[in-house]
Design an enzyme around this catalytic site. Structure first.
Site, PDB file in Angstrom:
ATOM      1  N   LYS A   1      45.157  96.612 114.088  1.00 40.45           N
ATOM      2  CA  LYS A   1      43.955  96.634 114.641  1.00 40.45           C
ATOM      3  C   LYS A   1      43.215  95.257 114.829  1.00 40.45           C
ATOM      4  O   LYS A   1      43.537  94.490 114.080  1.00 40.45           O
ATOM      5  CB  LYS A   1      43.158  97.890 114.085  1.00 40.45           C
ATOM      6  CG  LYS A   1      43.682  99.098 114.206  1.00 40.45           C
ATOM      7  CD  LYS A   1      43.685  99.757 115.559  1.00 40.45           C
ATOM      8  CE  LYS A   1      44.428 101.016 115.967  1.00 40.45           C
ATOM      9  NZ  LYS A   1      45.785 101.383 115.067  1.00 40.45           N
TER      10      LYS A   1
HETATM   11  C1  LIG Z   1      43.521 106.061 119.354  1.00 38.61           C
HETATM   12  C2  LIG Z   1      43.617 106.197 117.990  1.00 38.61           C
HETATM   13  N1  LIG Z   1      43.283 107.165 117.032  1.00 38.61           N
HETATM   14  C3  LIG Z   1      43.164 107.146 115.780  1.00 38.61           C
HETATM   15  C4  LIG Z   1      44.318 106.470 115.088  1.00 38.61           C
HETATM   16  C5  LIG Z   1      44.450 106.418 113.642  1.00 38.61           C
HETATM   17  O1  LIG Z   1      44.222 105.539 112.731  1.00 38.61           O
HETATM   18  P1  LIG Z   1      44.646 105.267 111.448  1.00 38.61           P
HETATM   19  O2  LIG Z   1      46.207 104.684 111.462  1.00 38.61           O
HETATM   20  O3  LIG Z   1      43.738 104.437 110.809  1.00 38.61           O
HETATM   21  O4  LIG Z   1      44.802 106.629 110.786  1.00 38.61           O
HETATM   22  C6  LIG Z   1      44.763 105.212 115.871  1.00 38.61           C
HETATM   23  C7  LIG Z   1      45.764 104.441 115.148  1.00 38.61           C
HETATM   24  O5  LIG Z   1      46.599 104.039 115.324  1.00 38.61           O
HETATM   25  C8  LIG Z   1      44.543 105.358 117.143  1.00 38.61           C
HETATM   26  O6  LIG Z   1      45.204 104.211 117.767  1.00 38.61           O
END
Ligand SMILES: Cc1ncc(COP(=O)(O)O)c(C=O)c1O
Length: 400
Positions: A200
């Site tokens: 990210k």
């Molecule tokens: C659009 C979206 N929502 C939620 C997430 C979930 O994030 P995390 O990996 O921090 O749980 C991601 C991560 O890849 C994402 O791209």
């Protein structure tokens, strides 16, 4: 019909590139010092620490939110945010199909049922008109996803939400620093959630942040993240059921240092995306995604683009992606629409929800059109991007 010098690398020709492109994450002495400071403090958990507290304040400021509550990741952050705005078992929540599975699985984890409103094929963002058409008497919330870091039309989303009395939880997992008509995303709706996972635009390897302007929602975010405790309450006073979803001090120290780099990195990606778009669009069959006119800041997390040349005799999308990778250019093929995901469909069925609708725009994007570059390509030099464009041009001209 191809010559030795121009033949595709996948057919044994010379690849356009043999070295990696771009670097992520970027770090230096500032990060080393920050982590050492957290380490030497001897306080590694946030309960008695200061780094997570500071991060919550500084990140909330970045997104113009009144409150920030740090957490372990955006998946759990979304589940907590959905619960905190009042979603519960059997409530429907409208999500886009073209997203990471967590947008829907977070709802399912709290017993809520995702329903799908298709995306605009030119932006891959959820379409407010289609949201309106998906509202039913059981709908309680909308979860717009700022896909790739491009804000959704939040005027349109908030208008539908107001008219139907719906809550809005922004999935801003990819959209650090992004803004819609000058308003940073995250707390335009009732709550928003960001991810700090490795890929990210702001990262500590893992982590997440929930933001809101509403003090009551803030209390609930804090409480669910803290095993149902009450701010100012006793250690063993649990006023509701929650989870331990706390971020560590070491993660927060790293994020505070990384945050200083964010504005410059975002500016570099914005410039690189413009450079890439101009050159890619000169290639027949390649179409960049549209950025909605109301987007005043884009995080440029990923760069998705449309390959329409298969209709004119060029390679089908999956073969295009493989050929491009063989040329030394990391190329992704985008999301598999989550309205088609078997695990999501099975859980919706188990919870008694309606069978997910077809989403033709998202499904066509996946089946035929969308290819993507990940963020390091937008952190690279113009010379690197020129290689990317040369490789796309080479593959796009190939006729099987
Ligand atoms: C659009 C979206 N929502 C939620 C997430 C979930 O994030 P995390 O990996 O921090 O749980 C991601 C991560 O890849 C994402 O791209």
């Amino acid at each position: 019909m191809t010559t030795a010098t121009t033949s595709l690398a996948i057919h044994g020709g010379d690849p356009v590139r043999t070295t990696p492109i771009g670097q992520w994450p970027e770090f230096g002495l500032e990060e080393e010092e920050a982590i050492l400071a957290a380490l030497r403090s001897g306080i590694w958990g946030s309960i008695d620490g200061t780094f997570v507290d500071r991060l919550e304040v500084e990140f909330a400021e970045l997104q113009a939110a009144k409150h920030g509550v740090a957490t372990v990741n955006a998946t759990m952050g979304l589940a907590v945010a959905m619960k905190s705005v009042g979603l519960g078992p059997g409530d429907e929540v409208i999500v886009p199909p073209y997203t990471f599975i967590a947008t829907a699985s977070a709802a399912l984890m709290i017993g809520a049922i995702p329903t799908f409103a298709d995306v605009d094929p030119e932006t891959l963002l959820i379409d407010p008109d289609r949201i309106e058409a998906a509202v039913t008497p059981r709908t309680k919330a909308i979860v717009p996803v700022h896909h790739g870091g491009s804000p959704v039309d939040m005027d349109g989303v908030m208008d539908v939400a107001r008219r139907h009395g719906l809550r809005v939880v922004e999935d801003a997992a990819q959209a650090h620093g992004a803004a819609w008509r000058g308003r940073p995303v995250g707390a335009i709706g009732d709550a928003g959630v960001f991810s700090f996972q490795s890929s990210k635009p702001l990262t500590a390897g893992e982590g997440g942040m929930m933001v809101t302007n509403d003090p009551e929602i803030d209390e609930l975010l804090w409480s669910y993240r803290n095993v149902g405790r009450r701010r100012g309450g006793e250690w063993y006073q649990h006023v509701r059921l929650g989870w331990n979803l706390r971020m560590t001090e070491l993660q927060a120290a790293l994020l505070l240092a990384q945050m200083k780099r964010l504005p410059d990195q975002q500016a570099r990606r914005t410039e690189a995306a413009a450079y890439l778009t101009e050159r890619l669009e000169a290639i027949p069959g390649v179409v960049a995604l549209k950025v909605p006119e109301g987007v005043t800041a884009h995080s440029w997390y990923t760069y998705h683009w449309r390959w329409l040349g298969a209709r004119a005799g060029g390679l089908p999308k999956m073969e295009f992606a493989r050929a491009l990778r063989a040329e030394g250019i990391p190329c992704l093929h985008g999301y598999v629409p989550i309205n088609r995901n078997e695990a999501v469909r099975a859980e919706i069925k188990r919870l008694g929800g309606a069978e997910p609708v077809a989403c033709p725009a998202a499904e066509k994007a996946d089946a035929e059109e969308i290819l993507a570059f990940s963020m390091p390509i937008l952190m690279a030099t113009h010379a690197d991007i020129d290689d990317v464009v040369r490789a796309v041009d080479k593959v796009a001209r190939y006729r099987p």
